[in-house]
Design a protein around this motif. Structure first.
Motif, PDB file in Angstrom:
ATOM      1  N   HIS A 122       0.830  -1.214   0.000  1.00 37.05           N
ATOM      2  CA  HIS A 122       0.000   0.000   0.000  1.00 37.05           C
ATOM      3  C   HIS A 122       0.864   1.263   0.000  1.00 37.05           C
ATOM      4  CE1 HIS A 122      -3.827  -2.074   0.273  1.00 37.05           C
ATOM      5  NE2 HIS A 122      -3.193  -2.940   1.030  1.00 37.05           N
ATOM      6  N   ASP A 123       2.119   1.156   0.501  1.00 39.35           N
ATOM      7  CA  ASP A 123       3.027   2.307   0.408  1.00 39.35           C
ATOM      8  C   ASP A 123       3.301   2.643  -1.043  1.00 39.35           C
ATOM      9  OD1 ASP A 123       3.316   2.386   3.122  1.00 39.35           O
ATOM     10  OD2 ASP A 123       5.243   1.339   3.173  1.00 39.35           O
ATOM     11  N   ARG A 124       3.349   1.598  -1.896  1.00 32.20           N
ATOM     12  CA  ARG A 124       3.766   1.795  -3.285  1.00 32.20           C
ATOM     13  C   ARG A 124       2.616   2.127  -4.218  1.00 32.20           C
ATOM     14  NH1 ARG A 124       5.310  -2.663  -5.635  1.00 32.20           N
ATOM     15  NH2 ARG A 124       4.853  -4.049  -3.909  1.00 32.20           N
ATOM     16  N   LEU A 388      15.775  11.249  17.773  1.00 32.49           N
ATOM     17  CA  LEU A 388      15.541  12.437  16.951  1.00 32.49           C
ATOM     18  C   LEU A 388      14.540  12.105  15.852  1.00 32.49           C
ATOM     19  CD1 LEU A 388      19.192  13.776  16.696  1.00 32.49           C
ATOM     20  CD2 LEU A 388      17.327  14.654  18.123  1.00 32.49           C
ATOM     21  N   THR A 389      13.965  13.134  15.283  1.00 30.20           N
ATOM     22  CA  THR A 389      12.978  12.878  14.247  1.00 30.20           C
ATOM     23  C   THR A 389      13.631  12.155  13.048  1.00 30.20           C
ATOM     24  OG1 THR A 389      11.323  13.909  12.886  1.00 30.20           O
ATOM     25  CG2 THR A 389      13.252  15.211  13.251  1.00 30.20           C
ATOM     26  N   GLY A 390      12.922  11.172  12.547  1.00 31.39           N
ATOM     27  CA  GLY A 390      13.452  10.389  11.422  1.00 31.39           C
ATOM     28  C   GLY A 390      14.411   9.297  11.843  1.00 31.39           C
ATOM     29  N   SER A 391      14.549   9.067  13.153  1.00 33.39           N
ATOM     30  CA  SER A 391      15.519   8.058  13.593  1.00 33.39           C
ATOM     31  C   SER A 391      14.983   6.635  13.424  1.00 33.39           C
ATOM     32  CB  SER A 391      15.915   8.311  15.051  1.00 33.39           C
ATOM     33  OG  SER A 391      14.757   8.354  15.861  1.00 33.39           O
ATOM     34  N   GLY A 392      13.683   6.501  13.155  1.00 35.48           N
ATOM     35  CA  GLY A 392      13.139   5.161  12.883  1.00 35.48           C
ATOM     36  C   GLY A 392      12.267   4.615  14.001  1.00 35.48           C
ATOM     37  N   LYS A 393      11.766   5.501  14.868  1.00 40.36           N
ATOM     38  CA  LYS A 393      10.953   5.039  16.007  1.00 40.36           C
ATOM     39  C   LYS A 393       9.665   4.382  15.522  1.00 40.36           C
ATOM     40  CE  LYS A 393      10.809   9.225  17.751  1.00 40.36           C
ATOM     41  NZ  LYS A 393      11.651   9.915  16.748  1.00 40.36           N
ATOM     42  N   THR A 394       8.954   5.099  14.646  1.00 37.98           N
ATOM     43  CA  THR A 394       7.688   4.544  14.139  1.00 37.98           C
ATOM     44  C   THR A 394       7.949   3.210  13.448  1.00 37.98           C
ATOM     45  OG1 THR A 394       6.742   6.715  13.865  1.00 37.98           O
ATOM     46  CG2 THR A 394       5.772   4.972  12.552  1.00 37.98           C
ATOM     47  N   THR A 395       9.007   3.186  12.650  1.00 42.60           N
ATOM     48  CA  THR A 395       9.337   1.963  11.925  1.00 42.60           C
ATOM     49  C   THR A 395       9.532   0.809  12.905  1.00 42.60           C
ATOM     50  OG1 THR A 395      10.435   3.363  10.314  1.00 42.60           O
ATOM     51  CG2 THR A 395      10.945   1.014  10.233  1.00 42.60           C
ATOM     52  N   LEU A 396      10.254   1.078  13.988  1.00 43.18           N
ATOM     53  CA  LEU A 396      10.518   0.018  14.966  1.00 43.18           C
ATOM     54  C   LEU A 396       9.215  -0.517  15.562  1.00 43.18           C
ATOM     55  CD1 LEU A 396      12.964  -1.363  16.438  1.00 43.18           C
ATOM     56  CD2 LEU A 396      12.565   0.228  18.304  1.00 43.18           C
ATOM     57  N   ALA A 551       7.773   8.444  22.545  1.00 44.11           N
ATOM     58  CA  ALA A 551       7.557   9.675  23.303  1.00 44.11           C
ATOM     59  C   ALA A 551       8.078  10.855  22.519  1.00 44.11           C
ATOM     60  CB  ALA A 551       8.271   9.574  24.644  1.00 44.11           C
ATOM     61  N   HIS A 552       7.194  11.816  22.304  1.00 44.96           N
ATOM     62  CA  HIS A 552       7.623  13.063  21.683  1.00 44.96           C
ATOM     63  C   HIS A 552       7.605  14.194  22.689  1.00 44.96           C
ATOM     64  CE1 HIS A 552       6.800  11.417  17.479  1.00 44.96           C
ATOM     65  NE2 HIS A 552       8.038  11.834  17.481  1.00 44.96           N
ATOM     66  N   ARG A 553       7.159  13.854  23.917  1.00 42.86           N
ATOM     67  CA  ARG A 553       7.088  14.900  24.939  1.00 42.86           C
ATOM     68  C   ARG A 553       7.751  14.394  26.215  1.00 42.86           C
ATOM     69  NH1 ARG A 553       1.022  16.934  25.253  1.00 42.86           N
ATOM     70  NH2 ARG A 553       0.610  14.716  25.319  1.00 42.86           N
TER      71      ARG A 553
HETATM   72  N1  LIG Z   1       6.746   3.671   4.128  1.00 49.36           N
HETATM   73  C1  LIG Z   1       7.977   4.176   4.007  1.00 49.36           C
HETATM   74  N2  LIG Z   1       8.695   3.946   2.897  1.00 49.36           N
HETATM   75  C2  LIG Z   1       9.940   4.444   2.758  1.00 49.36           C
HETATM   76  N3  LIG Z   1      10.583   5.177   3.709  1.00 49.36           N
HETATM   77  C3  LIG Z   1       9.914   5.434   4.837  1.00 49.36           C
HETATM   78  C4  LIG Z   1       8.578   4.951   5.048  1.00 49.36           C
HETATM   79  N4  LIG Z   1       8.169   5.367   6.262  1.00 49.36           N
HETATM   80  C5  LIG Z   1       9.188   6.069   6.785  1.00 49.36           C
HETATM   81  N5  LIG Z   1      10.242   6.118   5.940  1.00 49.36           N
HETATM   82  C6  LIG Z   1      11.528   6.765   6.170  1.00 49.36           C
HETATM   83  O1  LIG Z   1      12.157   6.135   7.263  1.00 49.36           O
HETATM   84  C7  LIG Z   1      12.777   7.087   8.102  1.00 49.36           C
HETATM   85  C8  LIG Z   1      12.315   6.897   9.544  1.00 49.36           C
HETATM   86  O2  LIG Z   1      10.933   7.197   9.619  1.00 49.36           O
HETATM   87  P1  LIG Z   1      10.124   6.964  10.967  1.00 49.36           P
HETATM   88  O3  LIG Z   1       8.761   7.464  10.733  1.00 49.36           O
HETATM   89  O4  LIG Z   1      10.304   5.577  11.425  1.00 49.36           O
HETATM   90  O5  LIG Z   1      10.929   7.948  11.965  1.00 49.36           O
HETATM   91  P2  LIG Z   1      10.481   8.513  13.374  1.00 49.36           P
HETATM   92  O6  LIG Z   1      11.690   8.408  14.240  1.00 49.36           O
HETATM   93  O7  LIG Z   1       9.249   7.861  13.860  1.00 49.36           O
HETATM   94  O8  LIG Z   1      10.219  10.011  13.009  1.00 49.36           O
HETATM   95  P3  LIG Z   1       9.281  11.079  13.761  1.00 49.36           P
HETATM   96  O9  LIG Z   1       9.838  11.263  15.122  1.00 49.36           O
HETATM   97  O10 LIG Z   1       9.417  12.285  12.914  1.00 49.36           O
HETATM   98  O11 LIG Z   1       7.893  10.512  13.764  1.00 49.36           O
HETATM   99  C9  LIG Z   1      12.439   8.453   7.544  1.00 49.36           C
HETATM  100  O12 LIG Z   1      13.583   8.907   6.837  1.00 49.36           O
HETATM  101  C10 LIG Z   1      11.311   8.200   6.586  1.00 49.36           C
HETATM  102  O13 LIG Z   1      11.411   9.026   5.461  1.00 49.36           O
END
Ligand SMILES: Nc1ncnc2c1ncn2[C@@H]1O[C@H](COP(=O)(O)OP(=O)(O)OP(=O)(O)O)[C@@H](O)[C@H]1O
Length: 620
Positions: A122-124, A388-396, A551-553
């Motif tokens: 669905h991302d693609r 930090l933002t973009g460090s990959g928290k959501t991904t994890l 945590a963002h706060r």
């Molecule tokens: N579906 C995706 N496909 C490709 N790259 C992605 C996808 N989702 C996130 N990314 C990339 O992975 C990196 C980490 O994203 P992620 O959302 O995990 O970070 P985060 O630490 O949760 O950021 P934030 O604190 O801003 O929410 C970012 O550079 C983002 O552009």
């Protein structure tokens, strides 16, 4: 994103083989489809028999002035005509219901497929592309099965039989008709090639257009807030213009084929008339045969003319089939294991062991986004994740529920790799709530109890779970809604405030009673006091639940038992907040940036629980 310019192309199969892929869907109704084709064929044969009767009539009763025989002959032609009409009606009756059945089956299978395909798919893919495939392409295949394929086969057979009969009257007449009409096949071939490309282009462009409409309707608040309505309109108009140009090219191609389809048979008629008169004068052809020849050529005219159209329909159907199977053929990488392990009652020990992850579209030169994460959460523990933002928290946080799979290493629950559990069992253990709270156009009750299909709707137990979840999420506001928990909330819950939506999403995660709860900053739109109330209630009600919360706060961090710091793709520090503050400079840096962000947020009023615009990003 998959759009018109970069759709993954289906395997290049010959058209017949490509269309044969529809057979599994057509199999249950194939008998009726065949009966429909037989009816159509009989109708054509009846039409072809009329000139033969005419020949006998002209030869006998008309030339001999036998009125009684003439009346019988005319009656016979009438009966043949009526039978033909009956057969045409039968054809429709046989194919109509089965073709809608096939359409229904394809649509539900397509929907099921979309549900099963992983988030990475669905991302693609653009949602508009999927929508247009689901609606337009499948409808076109219904029409193809109901009319196109039947008429194509029957009309080709009619032409073959008719040509044999034309030759039977006189080879010179048959040959003239055939030679003059033969270029139609070349014209049809050229038309196929051009029209096929254009058909694909226009279907893709229609998909892109649907995406634009969907995005702008979805993001209407953002467009209005930023005054981008005009810009969105310009972009939409540009796309609509491209579609219009493609449709015009299609119409031009159809116009040309029609030109040849009409002109060539007319020339053939004129030449045949000339040849026929000469042959009749030379005594090689009887007048009755000439009359019958023209009656037959007239019967053949429609099948001849329709062939070009039916070929274009064939190509449209082939394109639609390719587009549907592009989705069916997508490999589903997140599936149940061959020999699943059963966890049963889980303790909720969550561990990330040397976890690596990279998104599919990441450049090869890029290092893994998660580059060896090791983290262990004890049962019942609340762990905050900072970085930090973009460090990959959501991904994890997407990995425990297998929204994505690790590219190396493993994630375990109670020591069992999450990939060894069935998806169904895994998702009973892991609950999630996201910052961007997605709700469905259903009642509050249905939204909150979404993950509890085991509960009997309306039962006392369901009511208890609902109430408890709403209480934990501090979602008492639902009782103020017009119909309380039975209020249907608008599309995606946009009629609620951001904080209200987040609280319902949290209630949904709580109601699922998971042993592992993953929260992707789901309290960001709540004020700090409400956040503390929610966290207290969570602790009390879900004491046995292991919680990983982004945590963002700073306030969220302080409510956790321990904190993990994600930096450069790894967990570089884990411990109690106060200890980490003392020991880790990196941690102090991240926390101070969170504090700055919280202050900026407070200035903007962003942390208050008030109606918010959709958090969806929209590119106007
Ligand atoms: N579906 C995706 N496909 C490709 N790259 C992605 C996808 N989702 C996130 N990314 C990339 O992975 C990196 C980490 O994203 P992620 O959302 O995990 O970070 P985060 O630490 O949760 O950021 P934030 O604190 O801003 O929410 C970012 O550079 C983002 O552009």
């Amino acid at each position: 994103m998959t759009s018109s310019t970069e759709s993954p192309s289906a395997e290049s199969l010959p058209t017949v083989k490509a269309l044969a892929r529809l057979y599994p869907f057509a199999r249950p109704v194939v008998t009726r489809l065949v009966l429909g084709a037989v009816s159509a064929l009989v109708a054509s044969l009846l039409a072809l028999s009329i000139p033969l009767v005419l020949e006998v009539l002209v030869q006998g009763p008309i030339q001999g002035g036998d009125r009684a025989a003439l009346a019988w002959g005319a009656g016979l032609i009438l009966v043949l005509g009526l039978l033909e009409a009956l057969m045409v009606w039968l054809r429709r009756w046989f194919v109509l219901s089965p073709s809608t059945r096939v359409e229904y089956d394809m649509r539900t299978s397509f929907y099921e497929r979309l549900q099963r395909l992983p988030v990475s798919f669905h991302d693609r893919w653009q949602s508009g592309q999927l929508l247009s495939r689901m609606m337009q392409d499948i409808s076109m295949l219904r029409r193809w099965l109901a009319f196109g394929v039947v008429l194509l086969v029957v009309n080709i057979l009619t032409i073959l039989v008719g040509m044999v009969l034309l030759f039977r009257w006189h080879w010179a007449l048959g040959l003239t008709f055939l030679v003059v009409c033969a270029p139609l096949w070349y014209a049809g071939y050229r038309f196929e090639k051009t029209y096929g490309t254009l058909a694909r282009q226009s279907q893709d462009q229609a998909g892109d257009l649907a995406t634009s409409v969907e995005e702008s309707v979805h993001g209407i608040r953002v467009l209005k807030a930023f005054g981008r309505g005009r810009h969105a309109l310009v972009k939409f108009a540009r796309q609509a213009e491209s579609l219009r140009e493609t449709e015009l090219s299609k119409a031009r191609a159809v116009g040309w084929i029609w030109f040849w389809l009409v002109l060539l048979p007319d020339i053939a008629f004129a030449l045949c008339l000339g040849v026929g008169i000469v042959l009749t004068q030379a005594g090689q052809l009887q007048v009755a045969e000439l009359v019958a020849f023209f009656a037959m050529a007239t019967v053949l005219r429609w099948p001849m003319e329709s062939i070009g159209f039916l070929f274009s329909f064939l190509l449209d159907a082939r394109t639609a089939t390719d587009r549907i199977f592009e989705v069916f053929d997508e490999r589903n990488t997140i599936t149940d294991p061959a020999a699943p392990v059963t966890l049963g009652a889980s303790r909720g020990a969550l561990a990330f062991e040397d976890v690596h992850f990279r998104y599919q579209d990441a450049a090869e030169t890029e290092r893994d986004l998660l580059d060896g994460v090791d983290l262990v959460l004890e049962p019942g523990e609340t762990m905050a994740l900072v970085g930090l933002t973009g460090s990959g928290k959501t991904t994890l946080t997407t990995l425990p529920a297998r929204l994505y799979d690790v590219t190396a290493g493993r994630v375990t629950i109670d020591g069992v790799d999450v990939r060894d559990l069935t998806l169904h069992e895994l998702r009973t253990h892991v609950g999630m709530a996201f910052e961007d709270a997605t709700l469905f156009s259903q009642t509050v009750r249905e939204n909150v109890l979404l993950g509890r299909e085991d509960l009997e709707p309306g039962s006392a137990e369901a009511e208890r779970v609902l109430r408890e979840a709403l209480a934990v999420a501090q979602a008492g506001f639902v009782d103020e809604l017009p119909d309380g928990v039975d209020t249907v909330i608008g599309e995606e819950g946009l009629s609620l405030s951001g904080g209200q939506r987040q609280r319902l999403a949290l209630a949904r995660a709580v109601a699922a009673r998971p042993t592992v709860l993953v929260l992707d900053d789901p309290l960001s739109a709540l004020d700090v006091d409400t956040e503390a109330l929610v966290e207290d209630a969570l602790r009390e009600v879900m004491a046995d639940t292991t919680t990983l919360v982004i945590a963002h706060r700073p306030s969220t961090v302080m409510l956790a038992d321990r904190v993990a710091l994600l930096h450069d793709g790894r967990v570089t520090a884990v411990g109690r907040h106060s200890d980490l503050l003392r020991e880790s400079a990196q941690y102090r840096h991240v926390i101070s940036s969170l504090e700055d962000e919280a202050l900026r947020g407070a200035d903007r009023g962003a942390t208050t629980d008030r109606p918010s615009a959709s958090t969806q990003e929209v590119t106007p």
